[in-house]
Design a protein around this motif. Structure first.
Motif, short mmCIF file in Angstrom:
data_model
loop_
_atom_site.label_atom_id
_atom_site.label_comp_id
_atom_site.label_asym_id
_atom_site.label_seq_id
_atom_site.Cartn_x
_atom_site.Cartn_y
_atom_site.Cartn_z
N ARG A 7 35.25 30.94 -29.79
CA ARG A 7 34.98 29.53 -30.04
C ARG A 7 35.64 29.13 -31.34
O ARG A 7 35.37 29.71 -32.36
CB ARG A 7 33.48 29.25 -30.15
N LYS A 8 36.49 28.16 -31.26
CA LYS A 8 37.16 27.71 -32.49
C LYS A 8 36.27 26.78 -33.30
O LYS A 8 36.12 26.95 -34.49
CB LYS A 8 38.47 27.03 -32.15
N PRO A 9 35.67 25.74 -32.65
CA PRO A 9 34.85 24.82 -33.44
C PRO A 9 33.52 25.46 -33.79
O PRO A 9 32.70 25.70 -32.93
CB PRO A 9 34.66 23.63 -32.49
N LYS A 10 33.32 25.73 -35.04
CA LYS A 10 32.12 26.44 -35.47
C LYS A 10 31.00 25.48 -35.86
O LYS A 10 30.46 25.57 -36.95
CB LYS A 10 32.45 27.32 -36.67
N SER A 11 30.71 24.56 -34.99
CA SER A 11 29.63 23.63 -35.29
C SER A 11 28.28 24.33 -35.13
O SER A 11 28.06 25.10 -34.21
CB SER A 11 29.71 22.44 -34.34
N LYS A 12 27.40 24.04 -36.06
CA LYS A 12 26.07 24.66 -36.02
C LYS A 12 25.34 24.22 -34.76
O LYS A 12 24.71 25.03 -34.08
CB LYS A 12 25.25 24.22 -37.22
N GLN A 36 19.69 38.72 -36.41
CA GLN A 36 20.74 37.84 -36.90
C GLN A 36 22.11 38.51 -36.85
O GLN A 36 23.11 37.87 -36.54
CB GLN A 36 20.41 37.40 -38.33
N ILE A 37 22.14 39.79 -37.14
CA ILE A 37 23.43 40.50 -37.13
C ILE A 37 24.04 40.52 -35.73
O ILE A 37 25.23 40.26 -35.56
CB ILE A 37 23.23 41.95 -37.63
N ASP A 38 23.18 40.79 -34.74
CA ASP A 38 23.66 40.80 -33.37
C ASP A 38 24.23 39.45 -32.97
O ASP A 38 25.32 39.35 -32.41
CB ASP A 38 22.52 41.16 -32.41
N ILE A 39 23.46 38.42 -33.26
CA ILE A 39 23.89 37.07 -32.89
C ILE A 39 25.21 36.73 -33.55
O ILE A 39 26.13 36.20 -32.91
CB ILE A 39 22.83 36.03 -33.31
N GLU A 40 25.30 37.02 -34.83
CA GLU A 40 26.51 36.63 -35.53
C GLU A 40 27.73 37.37 -35.02
O GLU A 40 28.84 36.85 -35.07
CB GLU A 40 26.31 36.78 -37.04
N GLN A 41 27.54 38.55 -34.47
CA GLN A 41 28.66 39.26 -33.88
C GLN A 41 28.95 38.73 -32.48
O GLN A 41 30.09 38.44 -32.14
CB GLN A 41 28.37 40.76 -33.82
N LYS A 42 27.90 38.60 -31.70
CA LYS A 42 28.05 38.15 -30.32
C LYS A 42 28.72 36.79 -30.22
O LYS A 42 29.52 36.54 -29.32
CB LYS A 42 26.66 38.10 -29.65
N THR A 46 29.07 32.84 -38.67
CA THR A 46 28.61 33.34 -39.96
C THR A 46 27.09 33.48 -39.95
O THR A 46 26.40 32.85 -39.14
CB THR A 46 29.00 32.39 -41.09
N ARG A 47 26.61 34.26 -40.87
CA ARG A 47 25.17 34.47 -40.98
C ARG A 47 24.41 33.15 -41.14
O ARG A 47 23.40 32.91 -40.51
CB ARG A 47 24.89 35.37 -42.19
N PHE A 48 24.96 32.30 -41.97
CA PHE A 48 24.28 31.05 -42.26
C PHE A 48 24.20 30.14 -41.03
O PHE A 48 23.16 29.53 -40.76
CB PHE A 48 24.98 30.32 -43.40
N ASP A 49 25.31 30.05 -40.32
CA ASP A 49 25.32 29.22 -39.12
C ASP A 49 24.30 29.74 -38.11
O ASP A 49 23.62 28.96 -37.44
CB ASP A 49 26.71 29.19 -38.49
N VAL A 50 24.22 31.05 -38.00
CA VAL A 50 23.27 31.64 -37.06
C VAL A 50 21.86 31.22 -37.43
O VAL A 50 21.09 30.79 -36.57
CB VAL A 50 23.37 33.18 -37.08
N ARG A 51 21.55 31.31 -38.72
CA ARG A 51 20.19 30.97 -39.12
C ARG A 51 19.88 29.50 -38.86
O ARG A 51 18.81 29.14 -38.39
CB ARG A 51 19.98 31.30 -40.59
N THR A 52 20.87 28.65 -39.16
CA THR A 52 20.68 27.22 -38.91
C THR A 52 20.44 26.95 -37.42
O THR A 52 19.52 26.21 -37.06
CB THR A 52 21.92 26.43 -39.36
N ALA A 53 21.26 27.58 -36.61
CA ALA A 53 21.13 27.39 -35.15
C ALA A 53 19.77 27.88 -34.67
O ALA A 53 19.10 27.23 -33.87
CB ALA A 53 22.25 28.12 -34.43
N LEU A 54 19.36 29.02 -35.19
CA LEU A 54 18.08 29.60 -34.79
C LEU A 54 16.93 28.67 -35.20
O LEU A 54 15.97 28.48 -34.45
CB LEU A 54 17.91 30.97 -35.43
N ASP A 55 17.06 28.10 -36.40
CA ASP A 55 16.03 27.16 -36.86
C ASP A 55 15.94 25.96 -35.92
O ASP A 55 14.86 25.47 -35.61
CB ASP A 55 16.35 26.69 -38.28
#
Lengths: 217, 217
Positions: A7-12, A36-42, A46-55
């Motif tokens: 995915r190129k567009p890294k929108s949260k 979080q590590i799994d998600i960010e790899q899958k 980035t770690r931060f985007d993952v957390r935002t998305a999860l929130d």
DNA sequence: GGCTATTAAATTGGCGCCAATTATGTTGCA
DNA sequence: TGCAACATAATTGGCGCCAATTTAATAGCC
């Protein structure tokens, strides 16, 4: 293997959608921890985007958060599921009137096409295909209601009810049943039979995650 | 421990609630930009918590986000407001049956007490008081439905409809009208008159934000 | 041997810095 | 005087570091 989705567009917000989609498709089991590590790899984020998305997904009730433990796919108990279905019936059947009056020949033929497409997907498509076409059919149908708020609500509730019924839906029986329902709905819309359409919608919802309990709703 | 501003909760979620409450109470006008610096001072929170809370409110549709511009209170146009009210009527009236059947003498007297309390608040309370008591009344009432999902949905939709009708609600006329409605609802519940209760609820919702625009759409 | 205290590894999550972007103010020019 | 280009101030938002906490692994003890 489908790790690291491109995915190129890294929108949260988009990432949240991706994860939600993955959950809907059953790539994470109910109650499973989302590290979080799994998600960010899958999802190559980035770690931060993952957390935002999860929130965001927590707010959307797709997952739940336990402080210092992390995020996990929400487990919906039977009772909540029943409550969701109960509300869904009220809301979705309430759209019947508007759907019928908003019907046009163009959308009707679109719906017919999608109903056919679903039938094909049931027979020779992947589960993702079936899910997508099915969603599209209902989307077009409920769009006829002309009430965006109503539409959005319907999707929210549908998403919340997912998780346990995916397996059920995998049954070929259910799929064929859904297929028949779609055509029946089409017929009801065409004949402007609101009562029948309501009835079909309600039955469709109940069948979506059948439960052997006396007394409907 | 409680200064003129808010407390200092450690939870981001709580902060989102505080801000949402402030918006509901009209402390921010529709379309007004919510500058992060202002928020973080007003609520004595860190920059990060503010942003997290704001993001949550975006998901909850209480505010909207414009990239590189910031967050602002969502302006709901007349049409959307109508759609929201339309859905509210469907959902809230659908609770009437369950409310009546779930009614007990205990909750009935609680409701009666709250109805009285609202009457008092209308006459000699602050707007926050009125809002709080009113919310509590409806909360107890809809809690009788026994459907948490339904309850939550009702609150979400109520919150989304706020913003433009607060000023209207300030009118003493409307307040007195609400007061009467509450007592009428009580009576209907007591008499187990579902039809009347539904009717009252629908009317109550329509009155909640009457169309005042000339030639209103 | 089984159970518990201690240590080590893994994971979450709070917080702040600073680059990118937008708004504001100022100056020069037609 | 009005407009436009530029400089400056204000604001947003992406990202990473590291402390706090939890989980596991290990050793010690009864």
């Amino acid at each position: 293997m489908m790790t690291t989705v491109k995915r190129k567009p890294k929108s949260k917000h988009a990432l949240a959608g991706e994860i939600a989609e993955a959950i809907k498709l059953g790539q994470f089991r109910s109650g499973e921890w989302l590290r979080q590590i799994d998600i960010e790899q899958k999802f190559a984020a980035t770690r931060f985007d993952v957390r935002t998305a999860l929130d965001e997904l927590v707010v959307r009730k797709a997952i739940e958060h336990v402080p210092n433990r992390g995020y996990r796919v929400a487990e919906i108990d039977r009772e909540t599921l029943r409550h969701i279905r109960s509300v869904r019936i009220v809301i979705e059947t309430s759209a019947a009137t508007a759907i019928v009056s908003g019907m046009t020949p163009a959308t009707l033929s679109t719906l017919r096409g999608l109903a056919e497409e679903f039938g094909v997907a049931v027979r020779e498509g992947t589960r993702a295909d079936q899910s997508r076409v099915n969603a599209e059919f209902h989307e077009v149908m409920y769009h006829l209601s002309g009430n965006p708020v109503l539409e959005e609500l319907i999707w929210n509730l549908r998403d919340r009810g997912r998780g346990s019924n995916v397996t059920v839906w995998a049954s070929h029986e259910s799929l064929l049943c859904s297929d028949r329902d779609h055509h029946a709905m089409l017929e009801a819309i065409e004949k402007r039979d609101i009562a029948r359409l309501s009835q079909l919608i309600a039955a469709h919802i109940l069948k979506d995650a059948p439960e052997r309990e006396p007394g409907g709703l």
